[in-house]
Write a protein that holds these residues in place. Structure first.
Motif, mmCIF file in Angstrom:
data_model
loop_
_atom_site.group_PDB
_atom_site.id
_atom_site.type_symbol
_atom_site.label_atom_id
_atom_site.label_comp_id
_atom_site.label_asym_id
_atom_site.label_seq_id
_atom_site.Cartn_x
_atom_site.Cartn_y
_atom_site.Cartn_z
ATOM 1 N N SER A 191 27.283 45.896 36.419
ATOM 2 C CA SER A 191 28.172 45.895 35.268
ATOM 3 C C SER A 191 28.884 44.569 35.072
ATOM 4 N N ARG A 192 29.204 43.857 36.124
ATOM 5 C CA ARG A 192 29.927 42.602 35.950
ATOM 6 C C ARG A 192 29.103 41.566 35.214
ATOM 7 N N LEU A 193 27.779 41.729 35.235
ATOM 8 C CA LEU A 193 26.938 40.789 34.519
ATOM 9 C C LEU A 193 26.955 41.035 33.025
ATOM 10 N N VAL A 194 27.315 42.235 32.615
ATOM 11 C CA VAL A 194 27.325 42.528 31.201
ATOM 12 C C VAL A 194 28.759 42.656 30.685
ATOM 13 N N PHE A 195 29.700 42.015 31.345
ATOM 14 C CA PHE A 195 31.076 41.941 30.866
ATOM 15 C C PHE A 195 31.074 41.402 29.451
ATOM 16 N N ASP A 196 31.792 42.083 28.551
ATOM 17 C CA ASP A 196 31.698 41.742 27.130
ATOM 18 C C ASP A 196 32.604 40.608 26.706
ATOM 19 N N GLY A 197 33.354 40.020 27.650
ATOM 20 C CA GLY A 197 34.130 38.822 27.347
ATOM 21 C C GLY A 197 35.567 39.053 26.958
ATOM 22 N N ARG A 198 36.000 40.314 26.786
ATOM 23 C CA ARG A 198 37.377 40.586 26.365
ATOM 24 C C ARG A 198 38.312 40.541 27.574
ATOM 25 N N LEU A 199 38.932 39.403 27.784
ATOM 26 C CA LEU A 199 39.862 39.230 28.890
ATOM 27 C C LEU A 199 41.174 39.954 28.608
ATOM 28 N N SER A 200 41.800 40.447 29.665
ATOM 29 C CA SER A 200 43.102 41.103 29.575
ATOM 30 C C SER A 200 44.168 40.167 30.128
ATOM 31 N N LEU A 201 45.176 39.880 29.339
ATOM 32 C CA LEU A 201 46.248 39.002 29.808
ATOM 33 C C LEU A 201 46.989 39.640 30.979
ATOM 34 N N GLU A 202 47.212 40.946 30.911
ATOM 35 C CA GLU A 202 47.889 41.636 32.005
ATOM 36 C C GLU A 202 47.088 41.507 33.301
ATOM 37 N N GLN A 203 45.782 41.651 33.196
ATOM 38 C CA GLN A 203 44.944 41.537 34.389
ATOM 39 C C GLN A 203 44.973 40.124 34.947
ATOM 40 N N GLN A 204 44.949 39.125 34.069
ATOM 41 C CA GLN A 204 44.972 37.736 34.540
ATOM 42 C C GLN A 204 46.316 37.387 35.181
ATOM 43 N N ARG A 205 47.391 37.931 34.633
ATOM 44 C CA ARG A 205 48.700 37.722 35.273
ATOM 45 C C ARG A 205 48.727 38.358 36.660
ATOM 46 N N LYS A 206 48.156 39.552 36.771
ATOM 47 C CA LYS A 206 48.096 40.231 38.059
ATOM 48 C C LYS A 206 47.277 39.413 39.052
ATOM 49 N N ARG A 207 46.158 38.860 38.596
ATOM 50 C CA ARG A 207 45.326 38.034 39.469
ATOM 51 C C ARG A 207 46.096 36.808 39.954
ATOM 52 N N ALA A 208 46.874 36.209 39.079
ATOM 53 C CA ALA A 208 47.657 35.030 39.463
ATOM 54 C C ALA A 208 48.701 35.389 40.522
ATOM 55 N N LYS A 209 49.364 36.527 40.349
ATOM 56 C CA LYS A 209 50.368 36.949 41.332
ATOM 57 C C LYS A 209 49.714 37.248 42.679
ATOM 58 N N GLU A 210 48.546 37.891 42.650
ATOM 59 C CA GLU A 210 47.842 38.184 43.898
ATOM 60 C C GLU A 210 47.399 36.895 44.584
ATOM 61 N N LEU A 211 46.950 35.940 43.795
ATOM 62 C CA LEU A 211 46.534 34.653 44.367
ATOM 63 C C LEU A 211 47.715 33.933 44.997
ATOM 64 N N LEU A 212 48.865 33.961 44.329
ATOM 65 C CA LEU A 212 50.046 33.294 44.875
ATOM 66 C C LEU A 212 50.477 33.946 46.188
ATOM 67 N N ARG A 213 50.456 35.279 46.244
ATOM 68 C CA ARG A 213 50.818 35.965 47.495
ATOM 69 C C ARG A 213 49.854 35.579 48.619
ATOM 70 N N ALA A 214 48.579 35.500 48.298
ATOM 71 C CA ALA A 214 47.590 35.130 49.310
ATOM 72 C C ALA A 214 47.810 33.702 49.789
ATOM 73 N N LEU A 215 48.170 32.825 48.862
ATOM 74 C CA LEU A 215 48.435 31.429 49.261
ATOM 75 C C LEU A 215 49.655 31.362 50.156
ATOM 76 N N HIS A 216 50.724 32.073 49.806
ATOM 77 C CA HIS A 216 51.941 32.054 50.634
ATOM 78 C C HIS A 216 51.678 32.615 52.027
ATOM 79 N N ALA A 217 50.625 33.461 52.136
ATOM 80 C CA ALA A 217 50.243 33.989 53.448
ATOM 81 C C ALA A 217 49.231 33.079 54.144
ATOM 82 N N SER A 218 48.996 31.891 53.569
ATOM 83 C CA SER A 218 48.066 30.888 54.113
ATOM 84 C C SER A 218 46.644 31.416 54.228
ATOM 85 N N ASP A 219 46.251 32.253 53.274
ATOM 86 C CA ASP A 219 44.882 32.772 53.250
ATOM 87 C C ASP A 219 43.914 31.618 52.965
#
Length: 425
Positions: free
Chosen positions: A17-45
Motif C-alpha cells: 500500500s505504501r507504494l500506491v500512496f495517493d500523495g495527500r499529505l496530512s499536516l497533523e501527521q507531519q507535525r507528529k513525525r517532527a515531534k517524534e523525530l525530535l524526541r528520538a534525537l534528544h534521546a541520542s537515537d
C-alpha cells in the motif's frame, strides 16, 4: 480481461500500500513525525542523528539537547521533498483546499470542453473528472517497451504491433487489431481540439510512447495548443510509480506545477529518441543517450532503462530478467505475484511493467532448453499464485557461469533490436 488493464493499469497491483500512496499529505501527521523525530534525537537515537545529518543538520553531541522543533520540522520537510517547513505547509494547504473544492463542487475552471487529455492508459480518467476537468480523454497505450518496434510504414507497423499484443496479452487477434487501429486513428483528431495535454510519467512505458507522439505530432503539425505534463516525482511520495496512484487533488497539483508548452526542441528530441528506439542497431540508442538532450526531462533516463534490456554479454540476460532471478535467489521460493511485488517495490531502478506485461517476461524466460526456473501448477492456475523456484542452471546463469542465449529458443525484442539464440564455442 480488458486491454487497458493488460497494458498499464495494474502497474501497482502487487505492490504494498505504501507504494500506491495517493500523495495527500496530512499536516497533523507531519507535525507528529517532527515531534517524534525530535524526541528520538534528544534521546541520542543514532537513526535520528543520521536523518538530521542527511538533511544538512550535523549536530554536535553537546548541542543535541538544544535542538528545537523547528529543526526537526526542517528535516521532515526535506525528507518529503521540500526546501523548508513553510513550503511543505503551503503545499498541504493547497491540497486541502482542492479537497474542499472537490467536496463542495466548487472547483475552479481548469480546462474547457475543447481540451483533449491524452494518456497512455485509462488510470487517471476518473480522477480527472472528479478533479473538475471538462475536456475529452484519449487513451493511446501501445506498449513499445515490449515486443517488436520495427522501422516500417505506419499501416504495417500497426499490424506488427497488433500481432504482438494479441499473442502476448491474451487478446484475440481481431480485438487487438481493432484496438490498435482505433487508437492510432484517433491521433488524427488532435487538430480538432483547441488544447491538447499529454499526461506522462518518467518510466520507459510512458516515455517511449511520448517519443512516438512527439514524432507523430512533428510530422502532422496539428494547429492546436499542445502542452506536456511529465512527472518524475511527487512531494511526500517515497517511491513514485505512476500518475494513476495519485488522488484527484494531486492531478490538479501536476496541472499547476508540471504543465509546459510543447516546444520545437521537445519535438526534435522525441523524433531522435523514436528513431533510435526503432533502429535495429544499439548504436543509435546509445548515441541519443550519450547526447543527453534534456528537452524532454525524463526521456534520457527512460532510454537508459530501455537500453538495459539488451542482453548482458556474460549472462545473456536483460536487466528485468536478471532482477527476476536475483529476487528468487535472495528470497527463495515465491509466488510469481510476490516476485512482481518485489520488482516494483525495490529492485527495479525505474519500474515500468504492468502485471500481465510482467507475466509475458516470465513466459519469455521459459523458452529455454535448460530452464532457469520451475513453476508449480499448470496453465489453469492463476499465474500470480504459482510458485517459482530457481534451477541450478538459473543460479549458474545469474552468476555468469552460463549464458542464457545459448539455451534460449525464442525471440525477444528491445525496440527494433531482435534478441535471438546465439551459438557459442
Amino acid at each position: 480481461m480488458s486491454a487497458s488493464r493488460t497494458y498499464k493499469s495494474d502497474k501497482t497491483s502487487s505492490a504494498p500500500s505504501r507504494l500506491v500512496f495517493d500523495g495527500r499529505l496530512s499536516l497533523e501527521q507531519q507535525r507528529k513525525r517532527a515531534k517524534e523525530l525530535l524526541r528520538a534525537l534528544h534521546a541520542s537515537d543514532p537513526d535520528a542523528i543520521e536523518r538530521f545529518a542527511q538533511n544538512g543538520q550535523t549536530i554536535p553531541d553537546t548541542e543535541i539537547s538544544e535542538t528545537k522543533l523547528a529543526d526537526a520540522q526542517m528535516v521532515i520537510a526535506r525528507e518529503n521533498g521540500f526546501a523548508s517547513w513553510p513550503k511543505l505547509k503551503h503545499h498541504i494547504d493547497r491540497i486541502t483546499e482542492h479537497t474542499r473544492q472537490i467536496a463542495t463542487g466548487m472547483q475552479p475552471m481548469l480546462d474547457t470542453g475543447n481540451t483533449l487529455h491524452l494518456r497512455c492508459g485509462s488510470d487517471i480518467r476518473n480522477g480527472l473528472q472528479i478533479a473538475g476537468f471538462q475536456g475529452d480523454f484519449l487513451e493511446f497505450a501501445d506498449p513499445f517497451c515490449q515486443g517488436p518496434v520495427p522501422n516500417l510504414p505506419l499501416d504495417e507497423f500497426v499490424s506488427v504491433r497488433a500481432d504482438f499484443i494479441a499473442s502476448s496479452y491474451q487478446i484475440t487477434p481481431k480485438d487487438a487489431l481493432a484496438r490498435c487501429q482505433r487508437e492510432y486513428g484517433a491521433l488524427t483528431t488532435l487538430g480538432d481540439y483547441e488544447h491538447v495535454v499529454l499526461w506522462f510519467e518518467h518510466d520507459s512505458y510512458d516515455q517511449l510512447i511520448l517519443a512516438f507522439l512527439m514524432d507523430f505530432i512533428a510530422a502532422t503539425r496539428p494547429n492546436t495548443l499542445l502542452e506536456l505534463i511529465s512527472v518524475g516525482q511527487v512531494p511526500g511520495v517515497e517511491r513514485f510509480i505512476g500518475l494513476g496512484q495519485l488522488s484527484p487533488e494531486l492531478l490538479i497539483w501536476c496541472w499547476e506545477n508540471h504543465r509546459l508548452p510543447v516546444s520545437e526542441a521537445m519535438l526534435r528530441a522525441g523524433q531522435s529518441a523514436w528513431q533510435a528506439v526503432r533502429s535495429s542497431s544499439p548504436d543509435a540508442l546509445q548515441s541519443v543517450i550519450e547526447k543527453g538532450d534534456t528537452s524532454l526531462p525524463h526521456m534520457i533516463a527512460a532510454l537508459k532503462r530501455h537500453h538495459a534490456e539488451r542482453p548482458d554479454p556474460q549472462t545473456g540476460l536483460g536487466l528485468t530478467q536478471k532482477l527476476i532471478l536475483q529476487i528468487i535467489a535472495n528470497h527463495g521460493q515465491l509466488t510469481v505475484g510476490k516476485v512482481f511485488g518485489h520488482l516494483m517495490r525495490s529492485y527495479d531502478p525505474l519500474p515500468y511493467l504492468g502485471d500481465l506485461m510482467f507475466w509475458t517476461e516470465i513466459q519469455t524466460m521459459m523458452k529455454s532448453t535448460t530452464p532457469l526456473f520451475t513453476l508449480s501448477g499448470d496453465n489453469n492456475q492463476d499465474w500470480p499464485t504459482r510458485t517459482i523456484s530457481l534451477t541450478p542452471e538459473g543460479i549458474e546463469t545469474l552468476s555468469g557461469k552460463r549464458n542464457f542465449l545459448k539455451s534460449f529458443t525464442g525471440t525477444r525484442w528491445v525496440g527494433g533490436i531482435a534478441i535471438r539464440p546465439k551459438q557459442f564455442d
